[in-house]
Design a protein around this motif. Sequence first.
Motif, PDB file in Angstrom:
ATOM      1  N   THR A 120       2.548  17.898  11.506  1.00 17.21           N
ATOM      2  CA  THR A 120       2.301  16.541  12.007  1.00 17.21           C
ATOM      3  C   THR A 120       1.831  15.628  10.884  1.00 17.21           C
ATOM      4  OG1 THR A 120       1.687  17.455  14.162  1.00 17.21           O
ATOM      5  CG2 THR A 120       1.047  15.183  13.714  1.00 17.21           C
ATOM      6  N   ALA A 121       0.895  16.128  10.067  1.00 22.86           N
ATOM      7  CA  ALA A 121       0.383  15.331   8.951  1.00 22.86           C
ATOM      8  C   ALA A 121       1.502  14.958   7.985  1.00 22.86           C
ATOM      9  CB  ALA A 121      -0.710  16.107   8.227  1.00 22.86           C
ATOM     10  N   GLY A 122       2.347  15.920   7.660  1.00 21.29           N
ATOM     11  CA  GLY A 122       3.454  15.666   6.738  1.00 21.29           C
ATOM     12  C   GLY A 122       4.459  14.692   7.299  1.00 21.29           C
ATOM     13  N   THR A 123       4.753  14.822   8.585  1.00 22.73           N
ATOM     14  CA  THR A 123       5.737  13.942   9.216  1.00 22.73           C
ATOM     15  C   THR A 123       5.216  12.514   9.315  1.00 22.73           C
ATOM     16  OG1 THR A 123       6.599  15.813  10.502  1.00 22.73           O
ATOM     17  CG2 THR A 123       7.179  13.606  11.263  1.00 22.73           C
ATOM     18  N   ILE A 124       3.933  12.364   9.641  1.00 23.80           N
ATOM     19  CA  ILE A 124       3.337  11.024   9.694  1.00 23.80           C
ATOM     20  C   ILE A 124       3.344  10.386   8.304  1.00 23.80           C
ATOM     21  CG2 ILE A 124       1.194   9.737  10.081  1.00 23.80           C
ATOM     22  CD1 ILE A 124       0.522  11.724  12.293  1.00 23.80           C
ATOM     23  N   GLY A 125       2.914  11.152   7.305  1.00 22.63           N
ATOM     24  CA  GLY A 125       2.914  10.638   5.938  1.00 22.63           C
ATOM     25  C   GLY A 125       4.302  10.230   5.489  1.00 22.63           C
ATOM     26  N   LEU A 126       5.279  11.047   5.794  1.00 22.99           N
ATOM     27  CA  LEU A 126       6.668  10.770   5.430  1.00 22.99           C
ATOM     28  C   LEU A 126       7.171   9.511   6.133  1.00 22.99           C
ATOM     29  CD1 LEU A 126       9.142  11.899   3.869  1.00 22.99           C
ATOM     30  CD2 LEU A 126       9.710  13.217   5.923  1.00 22.99           C
ATOM     31  N   SER A 127       6.805   9.351   7.395  1.00 25.53           N
ATOM     32  CA  SER A 127       7.237   8.184   8.173  1.00 25.53           C
ATOM     33  C   SER A 127       6.660   6.891   7.609  1.00 25.53           C
ATOM     34  CB  SER A 127       6.806   8.342   9.639  1.00 25.53           C
ATOM     35  OG  SER A 127       7.351   9.495  10.217  1.00 25.53           O
ATOM     36  N   LEU A 128       5.361   6.892   7.352  1.00 26.05           N
ATOM     37  CA  LEU A 128       4.704   5.684   6.847  1.00 26.05           C
ATOM     38  C   LEU A 128       5.199   5.321   5.449  1.00 26.05           C
ATOM     39  CD1 LEU A 128       1.037   6.343   8.036  1.00 26.05           C
ATOM     40  CD2 LEU A 128       2.731   4.819   9.065  1.00 26.05           C
ATOM     41  N   ILE A 130       0.837  -1.208   0.000  1.00 29.30           N
ATOM     42  CA  ILE A 130       0.000   0.000   0.000  1.00 29.30           C
ATOM     43  C   ILE A 130       0.868   1.253   0.000  1.00 29.30           C
ATOM     44  CG2 ILE A 130      -1.550   1.412   1.425  1.00 29.30           C
ATOM     45  CD1 ILE A 130      -2.982  -1.168   2.215  1.00 29.30           C
ATOM     46  N   PHE A 131       1.777   1.335   0.936  1.00 28.85           N
ATOM     47  CA  PHE A 131       2.551   2.570   1.074  1.00 28.85           C
ATOM     48  C   PHE A 131       3.677   2.712   0.050  1.00 28.85           C
ATOM     49  CE2 PHE A 131       0.570   2.419   5.311  1.00 28.85           C
ATOM     50  CZ  PHE A 131       0.021   3.695   5.325  1.00 28.85           C
ATOM     51  N   ARG A 132       4.096   1.616  -0.554  1.00 29.41           N
ATOM     52  CA  ARG A 132       5.095   1.714  -1.622  1.00 29.41           C
ATOM     53  C   ARG A 132       4.480   2.188  -2.930  1.00 29.41           C
ATOM     54  NH1 ARG A 132       8.230  -3.556  -2.760  1.00 29.41           N
ATOM     55  NH2 ARG A 132       9.276  -2.194  -4.229  1.00 29.41           N
ATOM     56  N   ASN A 133       3.194   1.932  -3.110  1.00 31.28           N
ATOM     57  CA  ASN A 133       2.574   2.185  -4.407  1.00 31.28           C
ATOM     58  C   ASN A 133       1.591   3.350  -4.420  1.00 31.28           C
ATOM     59  OD1 ASN A 133       3.560  -0.135  -6.213  1.00 31.28           O
ATOM     60  ND2 ASN A 133       2.934  -1.209  -4.359  1.00 31.28           N
ATOM     61  N   ILE A 134       1.474   4.047  -3.305  1.00 39.31           N
ATOM     62  CA  ILE A 134       0.684   5.275  -3.259  1.00 39.31           C
ATOM     63  C   ILE A 134       1.649   6.451  -3.154  1.00 39.31           C
ATOM     64  CG2 ILE A 134      -1.006   6.620  -1.946  1.00 39.31           C
ATOM     65  CD1 ILE A 134      -2.297   4.057  -1.061  1.00 39.31           C
ATOM     66  N   PRO A 135       1.489   7.484  -3.975  1.00 36.52           N
ATOM     67  CA  PRO A 135       2.398   8.634  -3.906  1.00 36.52           C
ATOM     68  C   PRO A 135       2.435   9.265  -2.508  1.00 36.52           C
ATOM     69  CG  PRO A 135       1.058   8.745  -5.883  1.00 36.52           C
ATOM     70  CD  PRO A 135       0.501   7.624  -5.062  1.00 36.52           C
ATOM     71  N   LEU A 136       3.599   9.734  -2.135  1.00 35.86           N
ATOM     72  CA  LEU A 136       3.782  10.358  -0.823  1.00 35.86           C
ATOM     73  C   LEU A 136       2.807  11.505  -0.604  1.00 35.86           C
ATOM     74  CD1 LEU A 136       5.239  10.918   1.841  1.00 35.86           C
ATOM     75  CD2 LEU A 136       7.029  12.096   0.532  1.00 35.86           C
ATOM     76  N   LEU A 137       2.576  12.294  -1.628  1.00 40.05           N
ATOM     77  CA  LEU A 137       1.681  13.441  -1.492  1.00 40.05           C
ATOM     78  C   LEU A 137       0.257  12.997  -1.155  1.00 40.05           C
ATOM     79  CD1 LEU A 137       1.289  16.479  -1.618  1.00 40.05           C
ATOM     80  CD2 LEU A 137       0.949  16.287  -4.090  1.00 40.05           C
ATOM     81  N   VAL A 138      -0.180  11.894  -1.750  1.00 42.91           N
ATOM     82  CA  VAL A 138      -1.520  11.390  -1.468  1.00 42.91           C
ATOM     83  C   VAL A 138      -1.620  10.928  -0.018  1.00 42.91           C
ATOM     84  CG1 VAL A 138      -3.218   9.593  -2.025  1.00 42.91           C
ATOM     85  CG2 VAL A 138      -1.914  10.705  -3.860  1.00 42.91           C
ATOM     86  N   VAL A 139      -0.604  10.211   0.452  1.00 41.04           N
ATOM     87  CA  VAL A 139      -0.577   9.754   1.849  1.00 41.04           C
ATOM     88  C   VAL A 139      -0.632  10.949   2.791  1.00 41.04           C
ATOM     89  CG1 VAL A 139       0.756   8.517   3.599  1.00 41.04           C
ATOM     90  CG2 VAL A 139       0.730   7.676   1.240  1.00 41.04           C
ATOM     91  N   THR A 140       0.157  11.965   2.480  1.00 41.07           N
ATOM     92  CA  THR A 140       0.197  13.161   3.320  1.00 41.07           C
ATOM     93  C   THR A 140      -1.145  13.884   3.325  1.00 41.07           C
ATOM     94  OG1 THR A 140       2.560  13.419   2.839  1.00 41.07           O
ATOM     95  CG2 THR A 140       1.406  15.339   3.720  1.00 41.07           C
ATOM     96  N   SER A 180      11.016  15.348   2.514  1.00 38.16           N
ATOM     97  CA  SER A 180      10.386  16.180   3.549  1.00 38.16           C
ATOM     98  C   SER A 180       9.811  17.464   2.963  1.00 38.16           C
ATOM     99  CB  SER A 180      11.391  16.513   4.663  1.00 38.16           C
ATOM    100  OG  SER A 180      12.412  17.383   4.166  1.00 38.16           O
ATOM    101  N   SER A 181      10.200  17.785   1.737  1.00 33.89           N
ATOM    102  CA  SER A 181       9.651  18.971   1.073  1.00 33.89           C
ATOM    103  C   SER A 181       8.152  18.842   0.832  1.00 33.89           C
ATOM    104  CB  SER A 181      10.365  19.221  -0.258  1.00 33.89           C
ATOM    105  OG  SER A 181      10.203  18.113  -1.125  1.00 33.89           O
ATOM    106  N   VAL A 182       7.601  17.626   1.031  1.00 37.71           N
ATOM    107  CA  VAL A 182       6.155  17.436   0.882  1.00 37.71           C
ATOM    108  C   VAL A 182       5.396  18.264   1.913  1.00 37.71           C
ATOM    109  CG1 VAL A 182       5.881  15.472   2.466  1.00 37.71           C
ATOM    110  CG2 VAL A 182       4.399  15.669   0.461  1.00 37.71           C
ATOM    111  N   TYR A 234      -3.680  15.101   6.262  1.00 38.32           N
ATOM    112  CA  TYR A 234      -3.909  16.544   6.388  1.00 38.32           C
ATOM    113  C   TYR A 234      -5.383  16.918   6.242  1.00 38.32           C
ATOM    114  CZ  TYR A 234      -3.276  21.565   5.622  1.00 38.32           C
ATOM    115  OH  TYR A 234      -3.344  22.936   5.709  1.00 38.32           O
ATOM    116  N   LEU A 235      -6.113  16.191   5.387  1.00 38.85           N
ATOM    117  CA  LEU A 235      -7.500  16.545   5.100  1.00 38.85           C
ATOM    118  C   LEU A 235      -8.513  15.555   5.675  1.00 38.85           C
ATOM    119  CD1 LEU A 235      -7.099  17.653   1.377  1.00 38.85           C
ATOM    120  CD2 LEU A 235      -7.241  19.126   3.387  1.00 38.85           C
ATOM    121  N   VAL A 236      -8.278  14.263   5.458  1.00 37.56           N
ATOM    122  CA  VAL A 236      -9.262  13.254   5.848  1.00 37.56           C
ATOM    123  C   VAL A 236      -9.243  12.985   7.353  1.00 37.56           C
ATOM    124  CG1 VAL A 236     -10.049  10.889   5.487  1.00 37.56           C
ATOM    125  CG2 VAL A 236      -9.083  12.190   3.573  1.00 37.56           C
ATOM    126  N   VAL A 237      -8.060  12.770   7.908  1.00 35.84           N
ATOM    127  CA  VAL A 237      -7.951  12.453   9.342  1.00 35.84           C
ATOM    128  C   VAL A 237      -8.532  13.567  10.216  1.00 35.84           C
ATOM    129  CG1 VAL A 237      -6.339  12.044  11.249  1.00 35.84           C
ATOM    130  CG2 VAL A 237      -6.044  10.829   9.080  1.00 35.84           C
TER     131      VAL A 237
END
Length: 213
Positions: free
Chosen positions: A86-94, A58-68, A157-159, A72-75
């Motif tokens: 926080t949203a960006g850091t969590i997305g980047l981590s996952l 899941i996380f390898r095949n979804i773009p980082l921006l989408v995860v972030t 991290s520029s995301v 940022y929006l849905v959660v």
Amino acid sequence: MFELLQSNWSTFLTGFGHTILSSIIALAASLALGTIFALLEVSENKPLRIIASVYIEIFRNIPLLVVTMVFYLVVPMYVVKIDGFTAGTIGLSLYTSAFIAETIRAGINSVGDGQMEGARSNGMTYVQAMRYVILPQAFKAALPPLGNQFINLIKNSSVLSFVAGFDLMYQADTVAFSTYQVIPTYIITGIFYLILTMPLSYYMKHLEKTMKQ
């Protein structure tokens, strides 16, 4: 360019600090998560292997921006309110943890089967053998690609700039659009990223050479 840096020094420094903080948090979190899911991937328990494989794919095949954007929006809409940093850091981590998991799994698989068998025959449990025998060798084998993942993490991290994370790229955009000095602004920004990535790159190469001795 020097005048631009001097007049906007605090802005760049703020962004630089946020980038460093986000990168450190994401690096620690992604390394921990990646190690856990790598261990689950090579587990003798089939359901655990399936869970790990699903997570990684899941996380390898979804773009980082989408995860972030999800964080940022849905959660905040349905779960709990979190800020852009926080949203960006969590997305980047996952996102990064999935790649690190595959890297560590490859390192584990590079260790001969006899290592585990020898450890178990000496009375170690599976967990003890993995912790004291297999993982140290796996990390040693996986060190070069892990170094690349850490460097990619810093650049990715520029995301945070897309979610008002006040990182270096976000602050660079602010300076560029307020001063209309686009090219000098992004040259300065690139230099700041080099300040972060170049020492890490040289350190990882040094560490790799040291561990080979």
